[in-house]
Design a protein around this motif. Sequence first.
Motif, PDB file in Angstrom:
ATOM      1  N   LYS A 145       0.831  -1.204   0.000  1.00 49.68           N
ATOM      2  CA  LYS A 145       0.000   0.000   0.000  1.00 49.68           C
ATOM      3  C   LYS A 145       0.868   1.257   0.000  1.00 49.68           C
ATOM      4  O   LYS A 145       0.584   2.212  -0.725  1.00 49.68           O
ATOM      5  CB  LYS A 145      -0.920  -0.025   1.223  1.00 49.68           C
ATOM      6  N   VAL A 146       1.914   1.256   0.800  1.00 51.85           N
ATOM      7  CA  VAL A 146       2.843   2.394   0.851  1.00 51.85           C
ATOM      8  C   VAL A 146       3.533   2.562  -0.498  1.00 51.85           C
ATOM      9  O   VAL A 146       3.656   3.681  -1.015  1.00 51.85           O
ATOM     10  CB  VAL A 146       3.878   2.191   1.982  1.00 51.85           C
ATOM     11  N   GLU A 158       2.453   1.630  -3.468  1.00 53.18           N
ATOM     12  CA  GLU A 158       1.475   2.113  -4.448  1.00 53.18           C
ATOM     13  C   GLU A 158       1.142   3.584  -4.212  1.00 53.18           C
ATOM     14  O   GLU A 158       0.990   4.357  -5.155  1.00 53.18           O
ATOM     15  CB  GLU A 158       0.205   1.257  -4.393  1.00 53.18           C
ATOM     16  N   GLN A 159       1.054   3.981  -2.955  1.00 52.88           N
ATOM     17  CA  GLN A 159       0.784   5.376  -2.622  1.00 52.88           C
ATOM     18  C   GLN A 159       1.916   6.266  -3.134  1.00 52.88           C
ATOM     19  O   GLN A 159       1.669   7.318  -3.730  1.00 52.88           O
ATOM     20  CB  GLN A 159       0.621   5.523  -1.110  1.00 52.88           C
ATOM     21  N   GLU A 215       1.684   6.535  -6.992  1.00 47.08           N
ATOM     22  CA  GLU A 215       0.608   7.423  -7.427  1.00 47.08           C
ATOM     23  C   GLU A 215       0.960   8.885  -7.221  1.00 47.08           C
ATOM     24  O   GLU A 215       0.700   9.724  -8.086  1.00 47.08           O
ATOM     25  CB  GLU A 215      -0.686   7.087  -6.683  1.00 47.08           C
ATOM     26  N   VAL A 216       1.551   9.215  -6.088  1.00 47.47           N
ATOM     27  CA  VAL A 216       1.914  10.602  -5.794  1.00 47.47           C
ATOM     28  C   VAL A 216       2.996  11.095  -6.760  1.00 47.47           C
ATOM     29  O   VAL A 216       2.894  12.192  -7.309  1.00 47.47           O
ATOM     30  CB  VAL A 216       2.361  10.752  -4.321  1.00 47.47           C
ATOM     31  N   ARG A 258      10.919   4.145   5.565  1.00 49.31           N
ATOM     32  CA  ARG A 258      10.480   5.199   4.641  1.00 49.31           C
ATOM     33  C   ARG A 258      11.538   6.267   4.404  1.00 49.31           C
ATOM     34  O   ARG A 258      11.226   7.396   4.040  1.00 49.31           O
ATOM     35  CB  ARG A 258       9.176   5.834   5.115  1.00 49.31           C
ATOM     36  N   GLN A 278       2.474  16.222   0.058  1.00 50.89           N
ATOM     37  CA  GLN A 278       1.257  15.464  -0.233  1.00 50.89           C
ATOM     38  C   GLN A 278       1.068  14.248   0.668  1.00 50.89           C
ATOM     39  O   GLN A 278      -0.049  13.757   0.807  1.00 50.89           O
ATOM     40  CB  GLN A 278       1.261  15.014  -1.693  1.00 50.89           C
ATOM     41  N   LEU A 279       2.149  13.754   1.246  1.00 48.25           N
ATOM     42  CA  LEU A 279       2.064  12.563   2.094  1.00 48.25           C
ATOM     43  C   LEU A 279       2.189  12.943   3.569  1.00 48.25           C
ATOM     44  O   LEU A 279       2.853  13.904   3.913  1.00 48.25           O
ATOM     45  CB  LEU A 279       3.168  11.573   1.723  1.00 48.25           C
ATOM     46  N   TRP A 328       3.769  11.305   5.827  1.00 46.83           N
ATOM     47  CA  TRP A 328       4.846  10.512   6.404  1.00 46.83           C
ATOM     48  C   TRP A 328       5.745  11.400   7.249  1.00 46.83           C
ATOM     49  O   TRP A 328       5.869  12.596   7.013  1.00 46.83           O
ATOM     50  CB  TRP A 328       5.674   9.856   5.300  1.00 46.83           C
TER      51      TRP A 328
END
Length: 133
Positions: free
Chosen positions: A9-10, A12-13, A16-17, A45, A80-81, A83
Amino acid sequence: MKQSSANRKVNEQAREVIASILLFDIADPRLRLVTITGCEVSYDRSACNVFYTTDAKRYDEVAEAFGKASGRIRSLMAKQLSWRVAPELRFMLDTSVDQAQRIADALAADAEAIARIEEANAMADEAADEAAL
């Protein structure tokens, strides 16, 4: 190494960003027609390997453009994230698309060769049948 669903999921996120940033926020014409094929974000990350593909004639040009734009992309990504850290971005050419094209071309060439051989065999069989009469 097996990925957990959270890590997928991370990844893919991040993909996309970054793709969205390239499409809407980066004005460098060298980064047009670049496809982000995947991302691998480290567990903490702190790093993100970004895999991309583009036209084979533009590999060097696009690699140079990513080198210059990586800081801006990282900054926009951080905004945008949610994190804790903005990962260091490492852009890597994804050659799997080129390999798939080479395989498809080789299979097509083999299919043509097989068709020619089968046609020649059929003609030889017809000639042998006519000679037997």
